[in-house]
Design an enzyme around this catalytic site. Structure first.
Site, mmCIF file in Angstrom:
data_model
loop_
_atom_site.group_PDB
_atom_site.id
_atom_site.type_symbol
_atom_site.label_atom_id
_atom_site.label_comp_id
_atom_site.label_asym_id
_atom_site.label_seq_id
_atom_site.Cartn_x
_atom_site.Cartn_y
_atom_site.Cartn_z
ATOM 1 N N ASP A 283 -24.691 10.870 83.282
ATOM 2 C CA ASP A 283 -25.961 10.559 82.636
ATOM 3 C C ASP A 283 -25.763 9.258 81.847
ATOM 4 O O ASP A 283 -24.650 8.734 81.739
ATOM 5 C CB ASP A 283 -26.419 11.725 81.748
ATOM 6 C CG ASP A 283 -27.937 11.672 81.505
ATOM 7 O OD1 ASP A 283 -28.548 10.615 81.772
ATOM 8 O OD2 ASP A 283 -28.510 12.672 81.063
HETATM 9 C C1 BGC Z 1 -31.592 11.282 80.789
HETATM 10 C C2 BGC Z 1 -31.585 11.444 82.296
HETATM 11 C C3 BGC Z 1 -32.151 10.221 82.956
HETATM 12 C C4 BGC Z 1 -31.370 9.004 82.512
HETATM 13 C C5 BGC Z 1 -31.824 7.717 83.148
HETATM 14 C C6 BGC Z 1 -30.985 9.962 80.353
HETATM 15 O O1 BGC Z 1 -31.160 9.735 79.013
HETATM 16 O O2 BGC Z 1 -30.900 12.368 80.205
HETATM 17 O O3 BGC Z 1 -32.292 12.590 82.654
HETATM 18 O O4 BGC Z 1 -32.128 10.360 84.354
HETATM 19 O O5 BGC Z 1 -31.493 8.882 81.101
HETATM 20 O O6 BGC Z 1 -33.005 7.262 82.650
#
Ligand code: BGC
Length: 754
Positions: A283
């Site tokens: 993530d």
């Molecule tokens: C979130 C994810 C997301 C990623 C990209 C993160 O902060 O937890 O779910 O896909 O950002 O935007």
């Protein structure tokens, strides 16, 4: 029959030969490409920087173009627009040494420019075809605009409404969540990604992100493996079985080890036990955050740990790409690089790097009539009627309504959280939707009535991306304007609740009651003496005790997407009969959280039928155990009656099946849909089983006065559960089978397994 079977076997054999041939073609291609790659270029494939305007974490990458030319980038995310993507892809395939195309990812969570309801609302349709349709339309639009990879679906089961990201999942139940998750994967990928309107899905957040302690975002998760396997893992596993192409590691720790570097999770369970073969991405800055967690001293160490655990791609932190000094890591680097190249190959990017850059498609297939119609259809199915005294709803289009509240005339709040590609200037406000619905007949008077809340700072935080304008008039002036139109109306319709950013990422809350300014306005409006309908906007279950006691009708409208205004009008004025059922219960108090209908009985349960305080049993002194509105609950404009259930076989042998039948009657005056739900309970078991577990459901359509017999087939496999190692079995013994309109009003029978 035998002939059919023979042809089926032959076709399966041919299919598997074709797949093997394809795979060996891919392996040869990647072997040859990798033989030309330097270590630095291989590491470059593991790099996923962010671009565009959207920043969700701590860092924003820079010098992207230069890095792409140097082969230091494997993909980019959150860049929007077919021309921009074509140009960046051109740099990768024309200006880098090995011409390797980039993956373009985006958080296409519940639609692209055509926005569907938030996933929690889609779960309330209990309709896997609705979820698949949402994913399909999302994929058609996003792939027309250059995107080949979506960071969706989110399969995190959540029983804690404090957690703001509950909005992005499918609720509290693993069985419903698994079905919705699998449907989404299929809608995005259509099985094998061969169609150019498909994109690679990313199952997230692996794992258990939906169970943070105290409902606080990014917080620690601690659960025993028995609970993990039974209550949280089934949706992730369903996505793997559906062939999801990628998985995202979650931010949280699990058994003290952050998921990003948790080998048990990313390798032993995901790959070895479940057979996942795709790529795993971190993530946003997840690798860097291992330092904050306290498991690594620096980014280098963090990156080594993540790679060794089974992580393939690093989102934003750029730690993995710097691992060029330790020869022992080379096999892991090769494996990770191969998995990323395989994903690109399967997406057809080596055959045509511009496969997803089709300007004609972009001009005609995004936010078009057909897609919007689909979104409106899903949106109206997702609304849940919670209360409807004296059949106040549906309203007559001839009536004069006073539409009041901070959510009544806002455009930006309609799509809901995680609508990265939304263009809210194109969407109607609720006021516009209702005005259009009654045009030439009734009247819609409008007053904002109050701000979201009294605290301007909190309102700014709750509308952070510039989405709301605070009204600077005094509280008194705004209330008096609302009272004035309320007096002129037949019915008061309040559009109130949360702004869209009060749920979603980093929107944990400890107070889930109606925000103060809106509550005070509701109290004032009650004094007018007109019937009041609350259209409750929220991305999570909220506390509606006061509203349930004092208001005449409540409809949960969530954030229903770009077509929300029309969809709400359809239901409010009765062009569509509500059929949504809660995918997560609405609690009576934040103190009950986390809560689920799938709880265990305890050694001292409340006696059946009793819900208030009893000394020395498992309950609260100041609150019932039950929720205000249970899982599976939702009213209709008609009423349904359920017969007792009948069971074809009271004893099931190994391969046996039993038919469970119930007759459902539409005893009201309108044709309507109903979701008939089947639950089970293993009556005596060690380890213990929940008091009630959803196992199946069926949608039926009944004309007014019509009855239908609904039949569920139960076999031994449906009654089992996992042990703490993830082995599934169904023990002999007695099982209760329960059928009804929600998790509380159930008709019961018992069957035994030999
Ligand atoms: C979130 C994810 C997301 C990623 C990209 C993160 O902060 O937890 O779910 O896909 O950002 O935007």
């Amino acid at each position: 029959m035998k002939k059919h079977l023979f042809f089926l076997l032959i076709s399966l054999l041919l299919l598997s030969c074709k797949q093997q041939k394809e795979e060996s073609k891919m392996d040869n291609f990647i072997d040859s490409l990798m033989s030309e790659m330097t270590l630095q270029e291989k590491l470059g494939q593991l790099n996923l920087p962010v671009t565009g305007d959207i920043v969700t974490g701590q860092a924003q990458s820079s010098n992207i173009a230069e890095k792409i030319r140097n082969g230091e980038v494997g993909g980019l995310f959150n860049l929007k627009g077919v021309n921009a993507i074509r140009e960046v892809q051109r740099i990768a395939v024309e200006e880098s040494r090995l011409h390797i195309p980039l993956l373009f990812g985006m958080d296409v969570i519940h639609g692209y420019e055509t926005v569907f309801p938030i996933p929690l609302a889609v779960a309330c349709t209990w309709d896997t075809e609705a979820a698949a349709a949402m994913a399909r339309v999302s994929a058609i639009e996003a792939t027309a605009d250059g995107i080949s990879w979506t960071f969706s679906p989110m399969a995190d089961v959540c029983c804690d409404a404090r957690w703001g990201r509950i909005s992005e999942g499918f609720g509290e139940d693993p069985c419903l969540t698994a079905a919705m998750t699998a449907a989404m994967v299929n809608g995005y990928q259509l099985g094998d990604l061969s169609d150019s309107t498909t994109m690679m899905a990313c199952l997230k957040h692996f794992a258990l992100y939906g169970a943070p302690e105290a409902g606080r975002e990014y917080n620690t998760v601690e659960l025993g493996r028995y609970r993990m396997f039974n209550d949280y893992f089934p949706p992730y596993r369903a996505a793997v079985e559906e062939g999801v192409g990628s998985v995202m590691a979650s931010f949280n720790t699990l058994e003290g080890v952050p998921a990003t570097c948790n080998k048990w999770l990313l390798t032993d369970l995901l790959r070895e036990q479940w057979g996942f073969q795709g790529m795993v991405v971190s993530d946003y800055t997840g690798v860097y955050e291992l330092i904050n967690h306290g498991v690594a001293a620096n980014l280098h160490e963090a990156s080594q740990m993540a790679l060794r655990a089974g992580l393939d791609m690093d989102m934003v932190a750029e730690g993995l790409p710097s691992l060029n000094d330790d020869k022992s890591l080379i096999p892991a680097i090769n494996t990770a690089c191969r998995r990323i190249l395989e994903a690109k190959y399967k997406l057809g990017l080596f055959a045509d790097p511009y496969r997803y850059c089709d300007e004609t498609r972009a001009a005609t297939q995004i936010y078009n009539e057909e897609n919007r119609q689909e979104a409106r259809e899903v949106a109206r199915k997702s609304l849940v009627l919670l209360k409807n005294n004296n059949q106040l709803l549906p309203l007559s289009k001839q009536s004069t309504i006073a539409l009041i509240g901070p959510l009544a005339d806002t455009r930006a709040n309609m799509p809901g959280t995680w609508s990265v590609a939304a263009v809210s200037s194109k969407y109607k406000t609720l006021r516009e939707g209702l005005e259009q619905a009654v045009s030439g007949k009734g009247k819609v008077l409008y007053a904002k009535g109050c701000n979201l809340m009294y605290d301007a700072k909190m309102e700014a935080d709750a509308t952070m991306f510039g989405r709301e304008m605070r009204d600077n008039r005094s509280v008194e002036v705004m209330i008096s304007e609302a009272m004035q139109i309320a007096r002129q109306a037949d019915v008061i319709v309040c559009a109130m609740g949360e702004s869209s950013e009060m749920s979603g990422e980093c929107s944990s809350r400890t107070n889930l009651e109606m925000p103060d300014a809106q509550h005070d306005l509701l109290e004032k409006l009650l004094t007018v003496g007109k019937p009041i309908v609350l259209l409750n906007f929220s991305g999570r279950p909220v506390i509606l005790n006061w509203e349930n006691e004092h208001l005449d009708a409540i409809m949960q409208v969530w954030f229903a997407g770009s077509e929300a205004a029309d969809a709400i009008a359809d239901v409010l004025y009765g062009d569509f009969c509500p059929s949504g059922k809660l995918a997560v219960a609405f609690p009576r108090s934040v103190g009950q959280l986390p809560m689920t209908y799938r709880h265990y009985n305890t050694g001292r349960p409340l006696p059946e039928g009793k819900d208030d305080f009893s000394k020395f049993v498992s309950c609260y002194m100041d609150c019932n155990n039950s929720p205000l509105f249970p899982f599976g609950y939702g009213l209709s404009y008609t009423s349904f009656e359920y017969s007792e259930i009948t069971v074809s076989h009271n004893e099931l042998c190994n391969n046996g099946r039993a038919d469970i039948t119930v007759t459902v009657t539409n005893s009201g005056k309108r044709d309507a849909d109903e979701v008939v739900q089947l639950y089970i309970r293993d009556l005596v078991s060690c380890p213990v089983r929940p008091v009630c577990e959803l196992r199946d459901w069926q949608h039926i359509q009944l004309a007014a006065g019509e009855s239908q017999t609904v039949c569920f087939v139960i076999d031994k496999d449906m009654l089992g559960f996992y042990d703490a190692q993830g082995n599934y079995s169904t023990p002999a013994g007695d099982y209760q089978i329960m059928v009804g309109p929600n998790s509380e009003q159930l008709k019961k029978a018992t069957i035994s397994i030999e």
